[in-house]
Scaffold this active site. Structure first.
Site, mmCIF file in Angstrom:
data_model
loop_
_atom_site.group_PDB
_atom_site.id
_atom_site.type_symbol
_atom_site.label_atom_id
_atom_site.label_comp_id
_atom_site.label_asym_id
_atom_site.label_seq_id
_atom_site.Cartn_x
_atom_site.Cartn_y
_atom_site.Cartn_z
ATOM 1 C CB CYS A 97 3.233 -2.166 4.058
ATOM 2 S SG CYS A 97 2.277 -1.543 2.723
ATOM 3 C CB CYS A 110 7.224 3.958 6.404
ATOM 4 S SG CYS A 110 5.995 3.369 5.243
ATOM 5 C CD GLU A 152 4.283 -3.938 -1.132
ATOM 6 O OE1 GLU A 152 3.979 -4.247 0.034
ATOM 7 O OE2 GLU A 152 5.416 -3.564 -1.473
ATOM 8 C CB CYS A 160 -4.042 -4.129 3.993
ATOM 9 S SG CYS A 160 -2.955 -2.722 4.249
#
Ligand code: SAH
Length: 352
Positions: free
Chosen positions: A332, A118, A91, A104
């Site tokens: 994310c 996460c 990503e 990012c």
């Protein structure tokens, strides 16, 4: 798998070119094609001898990921699921700020650090990215948005300091005046706290901003959230941060993701202030982005403010991170995870 030629720093490219019996100036030319013009085929390097390009192509590729999915937020944030040459997905997120376009980037396919909150780490680490693959995330965004990238944060999937060599090569390549020339001062690297690697990075004396994912001011609390804390506990991490500041002359910033009822009490704010007061460091507060299968929920806005106010009163500079792309962004790592689940279920992906 062939190695990606855009992973080579200019000096390594010069070695390759000279080993192949070519004049030295070809290295700079090829570097320009790769990192300034950002070509994705050897045949596009029109000033190079065809035979030389053919020989290069036997051993090397040029990373050129395809956009597998693309989500655009009302605030302009774009989140990409990029497919690499070997079919793995990562990503990349592009964010519009008043000062420019910030991207990012992911540094690994997956992650092995195991942070409980996460999404990127839930299926472990598949492999490291090459420097050229990380750079190709930037180039893909630039092409897609037709806009120059001005800032980079290494905060996507993966632990940058667990892929040290490639990440350092990436930083040198991306900041090279012969390439896209994104200054080190416009780059932030975020780490969960691999102490020996922080010390190693300090020796490079880069002008980047080092961001530490702290998330808790004491060992019991931090170890519950981040297994890496068992290897490098809070006091060792903070000592490394102080050494880093001393060696590089650069201030550190701390990331603090706020989890309701876990790390967001006034007492915890006081403990955090005691821990980092006097370092001149900056704290970024961000309510946790809830991840499926995780017991954690976000601290509400009012309590985030209270935490921030307390830190400020205690002499610690803290801001609440503006949440960009909240209408699209799954935390994310979620997009990649959704994709893996979809593939496992045998359904076809949504077209970008
Ligand atoms: N591995 C590096 C960089 C990638 S994570 C690191 O740990 O710093 C980028 C930042 O997002 C880190 O501060 C990480 O702790 C945080 N993060 C990860 N998942 C999150 C979530 N669900 N909600 C809020 N922050 C999260």
């Amino acid at each position: 798998m062939k190695q990606c030629i855009s992973s080579l720093r200019l000096d390594a490219l010069a070695d390759l070119v000279s080993r192949m019996g070519q004049p030295a100036f070809r290295a700079k030319q090829i570097f320009h094609w790769l990192h300034q013009k950002q070509v994705t085929e050897f045949s596009q390097m029109t000033d190079q001898p065809k035979a030389f390009l053919a020989r290069l192509e036997e051993d090397w590729t040029i990373a050129a990921p395809t956009v597998r999915r693309r989500q655009q937020s009302k605030d302009g944030t774009v989140k990409y699921l990029l497919e690499l040459a070997d079919g793995n997905c990562i990503e990349t997120v592009a964010m519009q700020y008043s000062y420019g376009l910030s991207v990012c980037v992911s540094t690994q396919v997956g992650c092995r650090m195991g942070c409980r909150f996460c999404a990127s780490t839930q299926a472990g680490r598949v492999r490291n990215l090459e420097a050229g693959e990380i750079a190709s995330e930037i180039y893909t965004v630039q092409k897609d948005l037709n806009q120059r990238v001005s800032h980079i944060v290494l905060m996507g999937i993966g632990e940058p300091l667990d892929n040290y060599e490639a990440v350092l090569d990436f930083l040198r390549i991306i900041s090279s005046p012969e390439g896209v020339n994104i200054g080190m001062r416009n780059i932030s690297l975020s780490t969960c706290g691999l102490v020996p690697m922080i010390d190693r990075l300090a020796q490079e004396k880069l002008q980047i901003t080092l961001s530490i994912s702290l998330h808790a001011p004491n060992n019991p609390m931090r170890s519950k959230m981040m297994p890496v804390n068992d290897a490098y506990p809070v006091e060792e991490l903070l000592a490394a941060c102080r050494r880093y500041q001393k060696t590089t002359g650069r201030r550190i910033s701390f990331e603090y993701s706020m989890v309701r009822g876990v790390n967001d009490s006034p007492e915890t704010a006081r403990e955090l202030a005691r821990l980092i007061r006097g370092m001149g460091a900056h704290v970024n507060l961000i309510p946790i982005n809830p991840v499926d299968g995780s017991p954690y929920t976000a601290t509400d806005a009012q309590n985030v403010r209270r935490f921030q106010t307390l830190l400020t009163e205690l002499g610690v500079n803290a801001t609440v991170r503006r949440r960009l792309g909240s209408d699209i962004s799954a935390a994310c790592g979620q997009l990649r995870r959704e994709e893996a689940a979809r593939q496992a279920a045998g359904t076809s992906p949504q077209k970008p």
